[in-house]
Motif scaffolding. Structure first.
Motif, PDB file in Angstrom:
ATOM      1  N   ILE A   1       0.835  -1.208   0.000  1.00 10.88           N
ATOM      2  CA  ILE A   1       0.000   0.000   0.000  1.00 10.88           C
ATOM      3  C   ILE A   1       0.866   1.252   0.000  1.00 10.88           C
ATOM      4  O   ILE A   1       0.598   2.209  -0.739  1.00 10.88           O
ATOM      5  N   ASN A   2       1.926   1.264   0.797  1.00 12.27           N
ATOM      6  CA  ASN A   2       2.811   2.430   0.834  1.00 12.27           C
ATOM      7  C   ASN A   2       3.495   2.663  -0.506  1.00 12.27           C
ATOM      8  O   ASN A   2       3.633   3.802  -0.951  1.00 12.27           O
ATOM      9  N   THR A   3       3.917   1.595  -1.155  1.00 12.53           N
ATOM     10  CA  THR A   3       4.544   1.719  -2.470  1.00 12.53           C
ATOM     11  C   THR A   3       3.555   2.298  -3.478  1.00 12.53           C
ATOM     12  O   THR A   3       3.896   3.181  -4.266  1.00 12.53           O
ATOM     13  N   TYR A   4       2.326   1.823  -3.430  1.00 14.33           N
ATOM     14  CA  TYR A   4       1.290   2.325  -4.334  1.00 14.33           C
ATOM     15  C   TYR A   4       1.024   3.806  -4.085  1.00 14.33           C
ATOM     16  O   TYR A   4       0.925   4.596  -5.023  1.00 14.33           O
ATOM     17  N   ARG A   5       0.935   4.199  -2.820  1.00 18.58           N
ATOM     18  CA  ARG A   5       0.676   5.606  -2.491  1.00 18.58           C
ATOM     19  C   ARG A   5       1.823   6.500  -2.934  1.00 18.58           C
ATOM     20  O   ARG A   5       1.604   7.618  -3.389  1.00 18.58           O
ATOM     21  N   GLU A   6       3.049   6.016  -2.792  1.00 23.66           N
ATOM     22  CA  GLU A   6       4.200   6.801  -3.241  1.00 23.66           C
ATOM     23  C   GLU A   6       4.142   7.031  -4.743  1.00 23.66           C
ATOM     24  O   GLU A   6       4.435   8.121  -5.224  1.00 23.66           O
ATOM     25  N   LYS A   7       3.759   5.998  -5.488  1.00 23.83           N
ATOM     26  CA  LYS A   7       3.648   6.143  -6.940  1.00 23.83           C
ATOM     27  C   LYS A   7       2.526   7.104  -7.306  1.00 23.83           C
ATOM     28  O   LYS A   7       2.632   7.858  -8.259  1.00 23.83           O
ATOM     29  N   GLU A   8       1.440   7.082  -6.549  1.00 21.71           N
ATOM     30  CA  GLU A   8       0.305   7.958  -6.824  1.00 21.71           C
ATOM     31  C   GLU A   8       0.631   9.415  -6.519  1.00 21.71           C
ATOM     32  O   GLU A   8       0.155  10.311  -7.196  1.00 21.71           O
ATOM     33  N   ASN A   9       1.411   9.677  -5.497  1.00 23.02           N
ATOM     34  CA  ASN A   9       1.670  11.041  -5.046  1.00 23.02           C
ATOM     35  C   ASN A   9       2.877  11.693  -5.705  1.00 23.02           C
ATOM     36  O   ASN A   9       3.142  12.859  -5.464  1.00 23.02           O
ATOM     37  N   ARG A  10       3.591  10.990  -6.511  1.00 23.59           N
ATOM     38  CA  ARG A  10       4.785  11.568  -7.131  1.00 23.59           C
ATOM     39  C   ARG A  10       4.401  12.492  -8.280  1.00 23.59           C
ATOM     40  O   ARG A  10       3.293  12.451  -8.793  1.00 23.59           O
ATOM     41  N   ARG A  11       5.337  13.308  -8.654  1.00 21.87           N
ATOM     42  CA  ARG A  11       5.140  14.204  -9.788  1.00 21.87           C
ATOM     43  C   ARG A  11       6.065  13.758 -10.913  1.00 21.87           C
ATOM     44  O   ARG A  11       7.175  13.303 -10.662  1.00 21.87           O
ATOM     45  N   VAL A  12       5.578  13.884 -12.132  1.00 18.70           N
ATOM     46  CA  VAL A  12       6.371  13.490 -13.293  1.00 18.70           C
ATOM     47  C   VAL A  12       6.557  14.704 -14.199  1.00 18.70           C
ATOM     48  O   VAL A  12       5.729  15.619 -14.216  1.00 18.70           O
TER      49      VAL A  12
END
Length: 132
Positions: free
Chosen positions: A36-47
């Motif tokens: 879940i933490n890995t998924y949230r990190e991917k969701e909250n990142r900026r590209v």
């Protein structure tokens, strides 16, 4: 009687081996919290997106922008129309790496993960269809 004892002992050994194998597999799998933490990190990142005009399409003063990875690609289209001063009902075609036009409901983070070059997702844009 000896054959029966040997068979029972064999069954116990097999059961013990299965239990230890299951424990090994469970120890190798990440915890649900980690997932879940890995998924949230991917969701909250900026590209980073790099825009490049095709043909006679107006140019942007600034060509690199960042966006939240969880946004849909349609937001990129709306943003670019606003930056170019185009009406929202006008035609604007966007291509990733001059290759394909992504669906408006595509997630920007997925496109970035699969097609980014030098930590930028290259978005080519034009007013008319540029590639067949």
């Amino acid at each position: 009687m000896t054959g029966l004892v040997d068979q029972q002992e064999l069954e116990k050994r097999l059961a013990t081996e299965e239990d230890s194998q299951n424990e090994d597999i469970e120890n190798q799998l990440p915890s649900i919290e980690t997932i879940i933490n890995t998924y949230r990190e991917k969701e909250n990142r900026r590209v980073n997106l790099r825009f490049k005009a095709i043909g006679r399409t107006p140019l942007l003063r600034k060509t690199v922008f960042s966006i939240n990875a969880s946004q849909r690609f349609e937001k990129v289209t709306r943003f670019l129309k606003k930056e170019l001063g185009l009406p929202m009902n006008s035609s604007l075609v966007l291509y990733v790496n001059s290759s394909f036009a992504p669906s408006p409901d595509e997630i920007v983070g997925n496109l970035y993960d699969n097609f980014a070059i030098d930590s930028h997702l290259l978005i080519n844009y034009c007013i008319n269809v540029a590639f067949g």
